[in-house]
Write a protein that holds these residues in place. Structure first.
Motif, PDB file in Angstrom:
ATOM      1  N   ILE A 157       2.804   6.051  11.315  1.00  0.00           N
ATOM      2  CA  ILE A 157       1.525   5.475  10.853  1.00  0.00           C
ATOM      3  C   ILE A 157       1.622   5.101   9.379  1.00  0.00           C
ATOM      4  CG2 ILE A 157      -0.887   6.018  10.360  1.00  0.00           C
ATOM      5  CD1 ILE A 157      -0.872   7.652  12.994  1.00  0.00           C
ATOM      6  N   GLY A 158       2.208   5.966   8.554  1.00  0.00           N
ATOM      7  CA  GLY A 158       2.356   5.674   7.131  1.00  0.00           C
ATOM      8  C   GLY A 158       3.179   4.424   6.889  1.00  0.00           C
ATOM      9  N   HIS A 162      -2.652  -4.215  -1.404  1.00  0.00           N
ATOM     10  CA  HIS A 162      -3.662  -3.831  -2.390  1.00  0.00           C
ATOM     11  C   HIS A 162      -3.754  -4.941  -3.422  1.00  0.00           C
ATOM     12  CE1 HIS A 162      -5.473  -1.737  -5.806  1.00  0.00           C
ATOM     13  NE2 HIS A 162      -6.024  -0.982  -4.897  1.00  0.00           N
ATOM     14  N   ALA A 198       0.270   5.132   1.289  1.00  0.00           N
ATOM     15  CA  ALA A 198       0.425   5.568   2.678  1.00  0.00           C
ATOM     16  C   ALA A 198       1.756   6.261   2.911  1.00  0.00           C
ATOM     17  CB  ALA A 198       0.282   4.374   3.619  1.00  0.00           C
ATOM     18  N   LEU A 233       1.145   1.362   7.864  1.00  0.00           N
ATOM     19  CA  LEU A 233       0.141   1.001   6.864  1.00  0.00           C
ATOM     20  C   LEU A 233       0.773   0.267   5.678  1.00  0.00           C
ATOM     21  CD1 LEU A 233      -2.075   4.221   6.864  1.00  0.00           C
ATOM     22  CD2 LEU A 233      -2.696   1.967   7.728  1.00  0.00           C
ATOM     23  N   TYR A 269      -0.771  -3.511   5.137  1.00  0.00           N
ATOM     24  CA  TYR A 269      -1.840  -3.646   4.147  1.00  0.00           C
ATOM     25  C   TYR A 269      -1.295  -4.018   2.779  1.00  0.00           C
ATOM     26  CZ  TYR A 269      -5.457  -1.866   7.194  1.00  0.00           C
ATOM     27  OH  TYR A 269      -6.368  -1.732   8.208  1.00  0.00           O
ATOM     28  N   LEU A 296      -5.870  -6.187   5.208  1.00  0.00           N
ATOM     29  CA  LEU A 296      -4.870  -6.284   6.259  1.00  0.00           C
ATOM     30  C   LEU A 296      -4.250  -7.674   6.232  1.00  0.00           C
ATOM     31  CD1 LEU A 296      -3.630  -4.970   8.845  1.00  0.00           C
ATOM     32  CD2 LEU A 296      -5.539  -5.968  10.105  1.00  0.00           C
ATOM     33  N   TYR A 302       0.856  -1.191   0.000  1.00  0.00           N
ATOM     34  CA  TYR A 302       0.000   0.000   0.000  1.00  0.00           C
ATOM     35  C   TYR A 302       0.897   1.248   0.000  1.00  0.00           C
ATOM     36  CZ  TYR A 302      -3.557   3.290   1.693  1.00  0.00           C
ATOM     37  OH  TYR A 302      -4.392   4.365   1.846  1.00  0.00           O
TER      38      TYR A 302
END
Length: 194
Positions: free
Chosen positions: A131-132, A141, A102, A135, A139, A162, A99
């Motif tokens: 946090i980025g 995609h 992020a 992620l 996660y 997730l 991902y």
């Protein structure tokens, strides 16, 4: 032959549901009555050992695989489904990637650490970067490319999941079912994974 599933629209939230259910899976409202088929009509193309698949991708998006076609409803909030007959499909590609979007939070981290007027803003900028990165690490995609016999390539975004979640397990099961359905019809499924 597996009987066809009858869907009804929830009168409260408008989402399609299996007619076999009594209550909506999303809002718990009572669903309207619908006649259930006693037996599905025979399909001209059968695929023994490959069960039909209907995968709810969230936000009223869905991927469906059956004997005759692939279907994708990819417009957030609903809309018409894209139906592709198996006879037109030349190749499938399932893509799984990090991902990366992020990582945009790192821009706030850089700006905050360089030009922040107070210590509190610097801490918030650092938290945004953490946090980025979290992620990106957690996660994945997923997307499906359907290549047709005329060379047309359709990109179907299947969404994010997730790592280790129930949604990722559903997507993994969908990939396996799609690979089996393609193998029966001589349509290869390739893939790239993160």
């Amino acid at each position: 032959m597996v009987p066809a599933e009858v869907l009804v629209m929830c009168s409260a939230c408008g989402r399609p549901q299996s007619a076999a259910r009594r209550r909506c899976a999303f809002c718990n409202a009572v669903l309207p009555e619908a006649p259930l088929p006693s037996r599905a009509p025979e399909s001209p193309v059968s695929s023994p050992g490959v069960p039909p698949l209907s995968l709810d991708l969230g936000n009223r998006r869905a991927l469906a695989v059956n004997d005759a076609q692939l279907s994708f409803q990819g417009r957030p909030g609903g809309g018409p489904a894209l139906d592709v007959p198996w006879t037109r499909v030349r190749r499938l590609e399932w893509r799984t990637r990090l991902y990366f979007e992020a990582l945009g939070l790192l821009a706030f981290t850089a700006l905050g650490l360089l030009w922040a007027p107070t210590q509190a803003v610097r801490l918030m900028a650092l938290a945004a970067g953490v946090i980025g990165l979290g992620l990106v690490a957690l996660y994945r995609h997923h997307g499906l490319t359907v290549e047709l016999e005329d060379g047309t390539r359709m990109q179907w975004p299947l969404g994010m999941a997730l790592k280790g979640s129930a949604r990722e397990a559903r997507l993994t099961a969908a990939r396996a079912t799609l690979a089996d359905a393609g193998r029966v019809r001589g349509v290869p499924l390739s893939g790239s994974g993160a």
